[in-house]
Write an enzyme that holds these catalytic residues in place. Structure first.
Site, short mmCIF file in Angstrom:
data_model
loop_
_atom_site.label_atom_id
_atom_site.label_comp_id
_atom_site.label_asym_id
_atom_site.label_seq_id
_atom_site.Cartn_x
_atom_site.Cartn_y
_atom_site.Cartn_z
N GLU A 1 0.89 -1.18 0.00
CA GLU A 1 0.00 0.00 0.00
C GLU A 1 0.91 1.21 0.00
O GLU A 1 1.56 1.50 1.02
CB GLU A 1 -0.86 0.01 1.27
CG GLU A 1 -1.83 -1.14 1.39
CD GLU A 1 -3.03 -1.00 0.48
OE1 GLU A 1 -3.25 0.10 -0.06
OE2 GLU A 1 -3.74 -1.99 0.30
N GLU B 1 4.91 13.15 -4.34
CA GLU B 1 4.11 13.17 -3.11
C GLU B 1 4.80 14.08 -2.10
O GLU B 1 5.97 13.85 -1.76
CB GLU B 1 4.02 11.74 -2.57
CG GLU B 1 3.08 11.62 -1.41
CD GLU B 1 2.94 10.19 -0.92
OE1 GLU B 1 3.96 9.47 -0.87
OE2 GLU B 1 1.81 9.79 -0.59
P1 NAD Z 1 8.48 4.88 4.54
O1 NAD Z 1 8.36 4.09 3.29
O2 NAD Z 1 9.66 5.75 4.70
O3 NAD Z 1 8.47 3.91 5.81
C1 NAD Z 1 7.46 2.95 6.01
C2 NAD Z 1 8.03 1.81 6.83
O4 NAD Z 1 9.09 1.21 6.12
C3 NAD Z 1 8.58 2.24 8.18
O5 NAD Z 1 8.24 1.29 9.15
C4 NAD Z 1 10.08 2.27 7.94
O6 NAD Z 1 10.84 2.02 9.11
C5 NAD Z 1 10.25 1.14 6.94
N1 NAD Z 1 11.44 1.31 6.10
C6 NAD Z 1 12.04 2.47 5.73
N2 NAD Z 1 13.13 2.22 4.98
C7 NAD Z 1 13.24 0.87 4.87
C8 NAD Z 1 14.14 0.00 4.22
N3 NAD Z 1 15.20 0.45 3.54
N4 NAD Z 1 13.91 -1.34 4.30
C9 NAD Z 1 12.87 -1.82 4.99
N5 NAD Z 1 11.98 -1.05 5.65
C10 NAD Z 1 12.15 0.29 5.58
O7 NAD Z 1 7.11 5.69 4.65
P2 NAD Z 1 6.67 6.74 5.77
O8 NAD Z 1 7.44 7.99 5.57
O9 NAD Z 1 6.69 6.08 7.11
O10 NAD Z 1 5.12 6.95 5.39
C11 NAD Z 1 4.71 7.78 4.37
C12 NAD Z 1 4.39 7.00 3.12
O11 NAD Z 1 3.40 6.01 3.39
C13 NAD Z 1 3.78 7.87 2.04
O12 NAD Z 1 4.37 7.55 0.81
C14 NAD Z 1 2.31 7.47 2.04
O13 NAD Z 1 1.63 7.71 0.85
C15 NAD Z 1 2.40 6.02 2.37
N6 NAD Z 1 1.11 5.52 2.87
C16 NAD Z 1 0.36 4.71 2.05
C17 NAD Z 1 -0.89 4.25 2.48
C18 NAD Z 1 -1.75 3.36 1.61
O14 NAD Z 1 -2.63 2.71 2.14
N7 NAD Z 1 -1.53 3.30 0.30
C19 NAD Z 1 -1.36 4.60 3.75
C20 NAD Z 1 -0.56 5.42 4.56
C21 NAD Z 1 0.67 5.87 4.10
#
Ligand code: NAD
Length: 497
Positions: free
Chosen positions: A267, A401
């Site tokens: 997602e 975004e």
């Molecule tokens: P992110 O991708 O930076 O992090 C999400 C998760 O991934 C965190 O738990 C983080 O620790 C982990 N992560 C980060 N780097 C990683 C790596 N190299 N390897 C493995 N895991 C890693 O996202 P964010 O900044 O926490 O959240 C914002 C993003 O989430 C936005 O892009 C937003 O659109 C998306 N989002 C999507 C939905 C949906 O349902 N489509 C809902 C909410 C948020």
């Protein structure tokens, strides 16, 4: 909506004892390395807790605990009615802990307390009730193979499932995965975002209290490139379900390919087009709802209607309404129940968001209002609601975004151009069309390449509808009965008669 005052919430925050630990095998667990990281509140920069900085050794321990629990059947073999009773009790405990969970969420990631109470906690409890209610209505099948065979198609839990989630709706994004995974009998390992670990820990404690057996719901805290990667690369995890950015989502496809081809659900991000046509009877209403939806949760929403596409003839009226609504989103104290826009999640993210103001100007867009940091004396991370006008769809503020309180307004001459602009994006999560013409509504909603299309609204939401995106907004869906399919394997058993 709570009747409590700002003073009440500040006093409650001061006296709150925050427990920060992982949960593995039902036990409070520190990192084996002994390392921790600071959880800092974006409200005022206050230090909230030291959270275990776990790594792959802790992930191994959590996977072993989840695997043992899965194999011995303490949850996976329980009759559906028994699992249902536990999930319903879990939902009740969440409701009873409403104030505590809401306060933790607000302190940890900065959203207004009124939203944490009335939206996040309520939706989280409903999520567990929904899947609790659903799980004993899931039937297996007998396939129509003819009289010489009896062929059963049965659903079996995947096994050990990991959920890696973001910080914008920490409890809710976690629950959209944990609830259906538990409902179908899996053992779960949840990795919260490092910016927002606290409610995940509390949720797992409440699950234990509700009767989810030890080892069935584990929480590992730590950084993405350590804990997230270790989960993605683990050889004994059967499915990994991720919510977060598109960039990190792609890493999980890679991790799966380089390890055991675990099932992956994604997602991801969005840049949702919101089209207001002149054929809608009330331009002001459409613009008001659009602004509320874009600035809700500080704009930190995957579905944020951040590209506002308007027909030329109504452009000026839309801008005036947006400016008016912005006055009601002046960032305030997140612990004040009257605040509608709180703090952004942390200082780093705030800098990134503010960077888009310079980008917009450099690319030739106008900054109509906002674009600045505010409430700096608090020590917190606050950004004014911002409107970019005269945006063209090739600009970075229309393609990337931002994940902050910023709306990009794009003028178009007609519906055809609106659809072209709407679909000219790597994302395809949410979208909207405002029109009173029934035929236009149907035609446009079928032409938009997005998982969700809102017609004459933007804020519709219910557990009963699937949530997820086309294109680079993801793979698979959360919510609704469809989500249950992600957490099962289908088995065909042939019996010769
Ligand atoms: P992110 O991708 O930076 O992090 C999400 C998760 O991934 C965190 O738990 C983080 O620790 C982990 N992560 C980060 N780097 C990683 C790596 N190299 N390897 C493995 N895991 C890693 O996202 P964010 O900044 O926490 O959240 C914002 C993003 O989430 C936005 O892009 C937003 O659109 C998306 N989002 C999507 C939905 C949906 O349902 N489509 C809902 C909410 C948020």
């Amino acid at each position: 909506m709570t009747q409590q005052t700002t003073a009440h919430w500040h006093a409650a925050a001061k006296s709150m004892k925050i427990r920060a630990h992982g949960i593995i095998g039902g036990k409070s667990t520190q990192a084996q390395s002994g390392k921790t990281f600071a959880s800092v509140s974006p409200i005022d920069g206050a230090h909230l807790a030291e959270v275990p900085l776990m790594d792959s050794a802790d992930v191994d321990m959590a996977v072993a605990s989840a695997r043992t629990a899965f194999e011995d059947g303490r949850w996976s073999h329980q009759p559906p009615a028994a699992r249902k009773a536990v999930l319903m009790r879990f939902a009740e405990l969440i409701r009873e802990s409403r104030d505590e969970l809401a306060l933790l969420e607000t302190l940890d990631m900065g959203k207004p307390i009124a939203d944490s109470l009335s939206i996040d906690v309520r939706a989280v409890a409903n999520c567990y009730s929904y899947y609790g209610e659903a799980l004993d209505k899931v039937y297996d099948e007998v396939a129509p193979t003819g009289k010489d065979f009896f062929a059963m198609v049965t659903k079996e839990p995947l096994g050990v499932v990991a959920a890696v989630v973001p910080w914008n709706f920490p409890m809710l994004m976690a629950s959209w995965k944990v609830a259906p995974a538990l409902a179908m009998g899996n053992s779960v390992i949840l990795k919260p975002a490092e910016q927002s670990s606290l409610t995940a820990i509390r949720l797992a404690e409440l699950a234990l209290e509700a009767g989810v057996p030890e080892g069935v719901f584990n929480v590992v805290t730590g950084l993405g490139p350590d804990v997230g990667r270790a989960l993605g690369m683990h050889m004994d995890i059967d499915g990994l379900f991720f919510t977060g950015s598109t960039q990190v989502g792609k890493y999980f496809m890679e991790y799966a390919a380089k390890s055991n081809l675990k099932k992956i659900g994604l997602e991801l991000g969005g840049k949702s087009p919101n089209i207001i046509l002149s054929s809608y009877r009330d331009t002001a209403h459409a613009a008001r709802v659009s602004a509320n939806s874009a600035w809700f949760n500080q704009g930190e929403m995957c579905t944020c209607p951040s590209r506002l596409i308007v027909e030329d003839s109504i452009h000026d009226e839309v801008i005036e309404v947006l400016k008016d609504v912005a006055k009601t989103y002046a960032p305030g104290d997140p612990l004040d129940p009257a605040t509608s826009m709180g703090a952004l999640v942390d200082a780093r993210h705030t800098q990134r968001v503010l960077g888009f103001v310079d980008i917009a100007r450099e690319e030739g867009a106008d900054v109509v209002i906002g674009g600045r940091k505010t409430r700096e004396k608090t020590g917190g991370s606050y950004v004014e609601p911002t409107i970019f006008d005269n945006v063209t769809n090739d600009m970075r503020v229309a393609q990337e975004e931002i994940f902050g309180p910023m709306i990009s307004v794009i003028s178009v001459k007609d519906q055809d151009e609106a659809i072209k602009v709407a679909n000219d994006s790597p994302y395809g999560l949410a979208s909207a069309v405002w029109t009173d013409d029934l035929s236009t509504a149907h035609k446009m909603s079928s032409k938009i390449r997005a998982g969700m299309v809102y017609v004459n609204c933007y804020d519709a939401d219910d557990m009963t509808t699937p949530f997820g995106g086309y294109k680079q907004s993801g793979i698979g869906r959360d919510k609704s009965l469809h989500a249950l399919d992600k957490y099962v394997e289908l088995k065909a058993t042939w019996i010769k008669l």
